[in-house]
Motif scaffolding. Structure first.
Motif, short mmCIF file in Angstrom:
data_model
loop_
_atom_site.label_atom_id
_atom_site.label_comp_id
_atom_site.label_asym_id
_atom_site.label_seq_id
_atom_site.Cartn_x
_atom_site.Cartn_y
_atom_site.Cartn_z
N GLU A 63 -24.99 38.52 45.77
CA GLU A 63 -24.51 37.18 46.11
C GLU A 63 -24.39 36.99 47.62
N THR A 64 -23.88 38.01 48.33
CA THR A 64 -23.73 37.87 49.78
C THR A 64 -25.09 37.84 50.48
N LEU A 65 -26.06 38.57 49.95
CA LEU A 65 -27.40 38.54 50.55
C LEU A 65 -28.09 37.20 50.30
N GLU A 66 -27.88 36.63 49.12
CA GLU A 66 -28.42 35.29 48.87
C GLU A 66 -27.76 34.27 49.79
N LEU A 67 -26.46 34.42 49.99
CA LEU A 67 -25.75 33.53 50.91
C LEU A 67 -26.25 33.71 52.34
N LEU A 68 -26.56 34.96 52.71
CA LEU A 68 -27.09 35.21 54.05
C LEU A 68 -28.43 34.49 54.26
N ASP A 69 -29.28 34.47 53.24
CA ASP A 69 -30.54 33.75 53.35
C ASP A 69 -30.31 32.25 53.51
N VAL A 70 -29.34 31.72 52.77
CA VAL A 70 -29.05 30.29 52.87
C VAL A 70 -28.52 29.94 54.26
N VAL A 71 -27.61 30.76 54.78
CA VAL A 71 -27.03 30.49 56.09
C VAL A 71 -28.07 30.71 57.19
N THR A 72 -29.00 31.64 56.99
CA THR A 72 -30.07 31.83 57.97
C THR A 72 -30.93 30.58 58.09
N GLU A 73 -31.28 30.01 56.94
CA GLU A 73 -32.06 28.76 56.96
C GLU A 73 -31.26 27.64 57.62
N ARG A 74 -29.97 27.60 57.33
CA ARG A 74 -29.12 26.58 57.93
C ARG A 74 -29.01 26.77 59.44
N LEU A 75 -28.92 28.01 59.88
CA LEU A 75 -28.83 28.28 61.31
C LEU A 75 -30.08 27.83 62.04
N GLY A 76 -31.24 28.11 61.46
CA GLY A 76 -32.48 27.65 62.07
C GLY A 76 -32.57 26.14 62.16
N ARG A 77 -32.09 25.46 61.12
CA ARG A 77 -32.12 24.00 61.14
C ARG A 77 -31.20 23.44 62.22
N HIS A 78 -30.01 24.03 62.37
CA HIS A 78 -29.07 23.56 63.39
C HIS A 78 -29.57 23.88 64.80
N LEU A 79 -30.24 25.01 64.97
CA LEU A 79 -30.79 25.34 66.28
C LEU A 79 -31.88 24.35 66.68
N ARG A 80 -32.73 23.99 65.74
CA ARG A 80 -33.78 23.01 66.05
C ARG A 80 -33.18 21.64 66.36
N HIS A 81 -32.13 21.26 65.63
CA HIS A 81 -31.47 19.99 65.91
C HIS A 81 -30.79 20.02 67.28
N PHE A 82 -30.20 21.15 67.61
CA PHE A 82 -29.55 21.31 68.92
C PHE A 82 -30.56 21.18 70.05
N LYS A 83 -31.71 21.79 69.89
CA LYS A 83 -32.74 21.72 70.94
C LYS A 83 -33.33 20.33 71.04
N ARG A 84 -33.56 19.70 69.90
CA ARG A 84 -34.24 18.40 69.90
C ARG A 84 -33.36 17.28 70.44
N ASP A 85 -32.07 17.29 70.11
CA ASP A 85 -31.19 16.17 70.47
C ASP A 85 -30.27 16.49 71.64
N THR A 86 -29.49 17.56 71.52
CA THR A 86 -28.49 17.85 72.55
C THR A 86 -29.14 18.36 73.83
#
Length: 269
Positions: free
Chosen positions: A135-158
């Motif tokens: 369960e924690t490894l599946e959650l790690l994959d989900v958060v990894t995808e979320r982190l990449g999405r937030h990093l791209r949003h941070f670079k594109r807008d902020t």
């Protein structure tokens, strides 16, 4: 076989680069480095937590002088046990850098930065767990995808909204790397005048793309604290050369004990 390296890839890699660029944004957001000074003041107000969990921060955290990986980890995971955190920011965060950065940037960039900080602290906590389950490894994959999405949003807008330049220490370090021939040149160039170049946030790095390998690596080799990449003495060849490779800590300890036993038996005889 290559394995992930949490300290060099994230703490001294991705998080350090993100923290440095956040300081560049604060420097560009308001003249006179007022926001950077406020950031340092808030970090100075953060109290220590435990004997070695959160250490006392330096007077100027933004300068990042003599900071090791554990220091950057503390910068990300500041403990909210201080006066300004207890009353104004405690309800917003349990343990990460959100209280220190909150309110420094205008909307909507403030919310973008706070979300990114929370996701970084969340991912770091999951990747550094000493016991993992499916369960924690599946959650790690989900958060990894979320982190990449937030990093791209941070670079594109902020990042695009601010004219970010090099920090003063980066300019000085770059000038020290220049050839001596240029330093002795009579023609004055913008580089020797200490001009701060434009600086962008780079997402095209190996360390960032390696985040997707953490769950698979933990499944195959164990948690990130179960092995080390430090140099190990080559006892098999009997030489004093050092080879840098991944070695299990228990095997390394057994090798040291075996060598100590051999030396003890040799001295007793």
């Amino acid at each position: 076989m290559l394995v992930v390296d949490l300290m060099h890839e994230f703490e001294l890699g991705i998080w350090k680069a993100l923290f440095t660029h956040l300081i560049c944004i604060l420097s560009a957001a308001k003249a006179g480095d007022t926001l950077v000074s406020e950031l340092d003041r808030r970090y100075r107000m953060v109290l220590t937590f435990g004997s070695d969990t959160i250490r006392k921060f330096a007077s100027n955290t933004s300068e990042m002088k003599r900071m090791a990986a554990r220091d950057f980890e503390d910068v990300l995971q500041v403990s909210p046990h201080s006066d300004f955190l207890a009353f104004e920011f405690l309800s917003k965060c349990d343990q990460c850098a959100i209280p220190v950065f909150d309110g420094l940037l205008p909307k909507p960039h403030n919310e973008t930065v706070l979300t990114l900080l929370f996701t970084c602290a969340y991912w770091h906590a999951l990747a550094k767990m000493r016991m993992q389950t499916d369960e924690t490894l599946e959650l790690l994959d989900v958060v990894t995808e979320r982190l990449g999405r937030h990093l791209r949003h941070f670079k594109r807008d902020t990042c695009a909204a601010f004219d970010t330049r090099e920090l003063k220490r980066e300019v000085e370090r770059r000038q020290r790397r220049e050839p001596k021939s240029q330093a002795g040149n009579s023609i004055t160039t913008p580089t020797t005048q200490g001009v701060r170049r434009l600086k962008t946030f780079n997402l095209k790095t190996y360390k960032l793309h390696a985040l997707g390998d953490y769950s698979n690596s933990i499944c195959k080799f164990g948690t990130t604290d179960s092995y080390s990449t430090e140099p190990v003495h080559n006892y098999a060849s009997g030489t004093s050369s050092y080879t840098s490779y991944v070695v299990n800590r228990e095997s390394s300890n057994i090798a040291h004990l075996r060598q100590d036993f051999i030396e003890l038996m040799g001295s007793s005889s």
